[in-house]
Design a protein around this motif. Structure first.
Motif, short mmCIF file in Angstrom:
data_model
loop_
_atom_site.label_atom_id
_atom_site.label_comp_id
_atom_site.label_asym_id
_atom_site.label_seq_id
_atom_site.Cartn_x
_atom_site.Cartn_y
_atom_site.Cartn_z
N ARG A 114 0.84 -1.20 0.00
CA ARG A 114 0.00 0.00 0.00
C ARG A 114 0.87 1.25 0.00
O ARG A 114 0.63 2.19 -0.76
CB ARG A 114 -0.91 -0.01 1.22
CG ARG A 114 -1.72 1.26 1.37
CD ARG A 114 -2.30 1.37 2.78
NE ARG A 114 -2.93 2.63 2.99
CZ ARG A 114 -2.33 3.72 3.45
NH1 ARG A 114 -1.05 3.70 3.74
NH2 ARG A 114 -2.99 4.84 3.63
N ASP A 115 1.89 1.27 0.85
CA ASP A 115 2.77 2.44 0.93
C ASP A 115 3.54 2.65 -0.37
O ASP A 115 3.69 3.78 -0.84
CB ASP A 115 3.74 2.30 2.11
CG ASP A 115 3.03 2.38 3.45
OD1 ASP A 115 1.87 2.85 3.50
OD2 ASP A 115 3.64 1.96 4.46
N LEU A 116 4.01 1.57 -0.97
CA LEU A 116 4.74 1.66 -2.25
C LEU A 116 3.82 2.22 -3.34
O LEU A 116 4.21 3.13 -4.07
CB LEU A 116 5.28 0.29 -2.66
CG LEU A 116 5.91 0.22 -4.05
CD1 LEU A 116 7.13 1.12 -4.13
CD2 LEU A 116 6.26 -1.21 -4.41
N MET A 117 2.61 1.69 -3.44
CA MET A 117 1.68 2.15 -4.47
C MET A 117 1.31 3.62 -4.26
O MET A 117 1.20 4.38 -5.22
CB MET A 117 0.43 1.27 -4.48
CG MET A 117 0.69 -0.18 -4.85
SD MET A 117 1.53 -0.38 -6.42
CE MET A 117 0.20 0.00 -7.53
N GLN A 118 1.14 4.03 -3.01
CA GLN A 118 0.84 5.42 -2.72
C GLN A 118 1.99 6.32 -3.16
O GLN A 118 1.78 7.37 -3.76
CB GLN A 118 0.55 5.61 -1.24
CG GLN A 118 0.15 7.02 -0.87
CD GLN A 118 -0.26 7.15 0.58
OE1 GLN A 118 -0.48 6.17 1.27
NE2 GLN A 118 -0.36 8.37 1.06
N SER A 119 3.22 5.89 -2.89
CA SER A 119 4.39 6.67 -3.31
C SER A 119 4.48 6.77 -4.83
O SER A 119 4.78 7.83 -5.37
CB SER A 119 5.68 6.03 -2.77
OG SER A 119 5.71 6.09 -1.38
N LEU A 120 4.21 5.66 -5.52
CA LEU A 120 4.25 5.68 -6.98
C LEU A 120 3.16 6.58 -7.56
O LEU A 120 3.39 7.29 -8.54
CB LEU A 120 4.11 4.25 -7.53
CG LEU A 120 5.30 3.33 -7.27
CD1 LEU A 120 4.98 1.90 -7.68
CD2 LEU A 120 6.55 3.83 -7.98
N ARG A 121 1.97 6.58 -6.95
CA ARG A 121 0.89 7.47 -7.41
C ARG A 121 1.28 8.93 -7.19
O ARG A 121 1.06 9.79 -8.05
CB ARG A 121 -0.42 7.16 -6.70
CG ARG A 121 -1.16 5.97 -7.28
CD ARG A 121 -2.56 5.84 -6.71
NE ARG A 121 -2.57 5.56 -5.29
CZ ARG A 121 -2.45 4.35 -4.75
NH1 ARG A 121 -2.31 3.30 -5.52
NH2 ARG A 121 -2.46 4.19 -3.45
N THR A 125 3.98 8.05 -11.32
CA THR A 125 4.36 6.85 -12.05
C THR A 125 3.14 6.00 -12.36
O THR A 125 3.02 5.42 -13.44
CB THR A 125 5.37 6.02 -11.23
OG1 THR A 125 6.46 6.86 -10.90
CG2 THR A 125 5.86 4.82 -12.01
N ILE A 126 2.22 5.91 -11.42
CA ILE A 126 0.98 5.15 -11.60
C ILE A 126 -0.17 6.14 -11.52
O ILE A 126 -0.29 6.90 -10.57
CB ILE A 126 0.83 4.07 -10.50
CG1 ILE A 126 1.93 3.03 -10.64
CG2 ILE A 126 -0.55 3.43 -10.59
CD1 ILE A 126 1.88 1.96 -9.60
#
Length: 160
Positions: A114-121, A125-126
């Motif tokens: 969750r933290d990784l995806m939030q950072s990428l958003r 990037t996403i």
């Protein structure tokens, strides 16, 4: 059902929940109470075992209400990974709306993802969101909730 034989309470994180009707069907089958927790008033069936809980608009108010009441023998339904983590630590059975169980062994990876995806958003990037909710997700949820209820009912101590 009397309080002595009542099944597990279900706490439903209802804001943006795609499986309310499925939750009600399983709860009705087993005679369970469903606490539908949201930040605003939702249109709910008029059943005595469905309890509407409207919390304030404060950030995480619904999560806090659920986490304060979740514990061994209760079921929490949520897509919110931090809430899932709090409830798993309290000993509750926690399921995502796709039927995926959160457990002590899986919650760390779920939080990290969750933290990784939030950072990428945030970095741009996403840009897309989660995949659309599917019939397979709905079916998996129904099966997982039914299994969770049966497991808790089997594990409950029986009075002589």
């Amino acid at each position: 059902m009397s309080a002595d034989t009542a099944g597990p309470p279900i706490f439903l994180d209802a804001d943006a929940c795609p499986v309310k009707d499925e939750t009600y069907r399983v709860a009705a089958r087993y005679g369970l109470t469903v606490h539908v927790v949201a930040n605003s008033i939702l249109n709910l069936p008029h059943e005595p075992w469905i309890v509407r809980v409207v919390v304030g608009s404060a950030l995480d108010a619904a999560d806090d209400w659920i986490a304060e009441r979740a514990g061994p023998g209760s079921i929490v339904l949520t897509a919110d990974v931090p809430l899932a983590s709090r409830c798993v630590k309290a000993g509750a059975t926690v399921l995502a709306f796709t039927g995926k169980p959160f457990s002590e062994s899986s919650i760390g990876m779920a939080l990290a993802t969750r933290d990784l995806m939030q950072s990428l958003r945030e970095a741009g990037t996403i840009t897309g969101g989660p995949k659309p909710y599917s019939r397979a997700d709905r079916s998996a949820f129904l099966s997982a909730l039914d299994r969770a209820v049966n497991r808790i009912l089997r594990e409950r101590p029986r009075d002589a």
